[in-house]
Write a protein that holds these residues in place. Structure first.
Motif, PDB file in Angstrom:
ATOM      1  N   ASN A 172       0.819  -1.223   0.000  1.00  0.00           N
ATOM      2  CA  ASN A 172       0.000   0.000   0.000  1.00  0.00           C
ATOM      3  C   ASN A 172       0.850   1.269   0.000  1.00  0.00           C
ATOM      4  O   ASN A 172       0.558   2.236   0.700  1.00  0.00           O
ATOM      5  N   LYS A 190      -2.291  -2.262 -14.907  1.00  0.00           N
ATOM      6  CA  LYS A 190      -2.918  -1.027 -14.454  1.00  0.00           C
ATOM      7  C   LYS A 190      -2.730  -0.908 -12.945  1.00  0.00           C
ATOM      8  O   LYS A 190      -2.857  -1.891 -12.223  1.00  0.00           O
ATOM      9  N   TYR A 191      -2.410   0.299 -12.493  1.00  0.00           N
ATOM     10  CA  TYR A 191      -2.104   0.506 -11.086  1.00  0.00           C
ATOM     11  C   TYR A 191      -3.027   1.553 -10.476  1.00  0.00           C
ATOM     12  O   TYR A 191      -3.427   2.508 -11.146  1.00  0.00           O
ATOM     13  N   GLY A 192      -3.340   1.370  -9.204  1.00  0.00           N
ATOM     14  CA  GLY A 192      -4.167   2.326  -8.476  1.00  0.00           C
ATOM     15  C   GLY A 192      -3.313   3.382  -7.810  1.00  0.00           C
ATOM     16  O   GLY A 192      -2.128   3.558  -8.127  1.00  0.00           O
ATOM     17  N   ASP A 193      -3.892   4.082  -6.848  1.00  0.00           N
ATOM     18  CA  ASP A 193      -3.173   5.145  -6.138  1.00  0.00           C
ATOM     19  C   ASP A 193      -2.111   4.587  -5.195  1.00  0.00           C
ATOM     20  O   ASP A 193      -1.131   5.259  -4.888  1.00  0.00           O
ATOM     21  N   SER A 194      -2.322   3.361  -4.694  1.00  0.00           N
ATOM     22  CA  SER A 194      -1.326   2.715  -3.847  1.00  0.00           C
ATOM     23  C   SER A 194      -0.967   1.364  -4.449  1.00  0.00           C
ATOM     24  O   SER A 194      -1.803   0.711  -5.076  1.00  0.00           O
TER      25      SER A 194
END
Length: 220
Positions: A172, A190-194
């Motif tokens: 995270n 594809k990556y999220g914010d954490s």
């Protein structure tokens, strides 16, 4: 109910089946199950899914044949439904198989770093396949590798293994911090914010897979 993945830290746990369905194909029938929490890794990022067992105190044992990810859920596949689907079962991952998979997955990270060191930083992972028997690493390069280059890559990977570099895992982590750390994004991901970052020395990558505690576990 949201499913919790605990497989980075635990290889067995008491679980409850929150939903299931029977699936029929032309020549076979099997069941797909979702648990409230699971130590089983669902196939993704080139790493195969875990296998293992579900065990009830009554002695009922169900073999988990494979684990997949589907619509954000970890789906466990078995040839039959447990006899007591409403009761808790002990879920246990095949430890030896998982360890072999982890060795091969960590080796792909060392291989990626060595290829970039020997061939140039234009080298990027374009795909991979990691199971308990082998690893395959796909990358693009403008020429066929020479025997000398192959030997140098092998040498660098084996040196990293012999140095028993400890795993540095960051869960995270804000994606901007991960990039400052030098983490590499992988092809098509594809990556999220954490994100989760896996670091072995100078090898730093975004990765959701499972890994060895130190590179020395990999062996020659």
């Amino acid at each position: 109910m949201e499913e919790e993945f605990i497989g980075y830290d635990e290889l067995q746990a008491e679980v409850r089946i929150t939903r299931y369905r029977r699936v029929r194909t032309k020549d076979k029938e099997f069941y797909q199950m979702v648990f409230d929490r699971t130590p089983f890794y669902g196939e993704s990022g080139g790493q195969v899914g875990d296998r293992g067992t579900l065990t009830h105190p009554s002695g009922d044992v169900v073999t988990i044949l494979d684990t997949k990810k589907e619509n954000g859920l970890i789906v466990h596949i078995a040839a039959r439904l447990p006899e007591h689907p409403e009761e808790p079962y002990k879920a246990e991952v095949d430890k030896c198989r998982r360890f072999a998979i982890q060795c091969n997955h960590s080796a792909t990270h060392l291989l990626h770093h060595a290829l970039r060191s020997v061939l140039g930083t234009h080298v990027e992972q374009k795909g991979s396949s990691v199971d308990d028997q082998r690893l395959r690493f796909d990358f693009s390069h403008f020429a066929k590798m020479s025997k000398e280059e192959i030997r140098e890559v092998e040498k660098q990977v084996n040196i990293a293994i012999r140095h028993a570099i400890p795993l540095e895992e960051h869960r995270n982590m804000p994606i901007d911090e991960a990039r400052k750390l030098g983490a590499m994004a992988l092809f098509g991901e594809k990556y999220g914010d954490s994100v989760r970052v896996i670091k072995f020395g100078d090898s730093v990558e975004f990765c959701g897979g499972t890994h060895v505690a130190n590179t020395g576990n990999i062996g020659f």
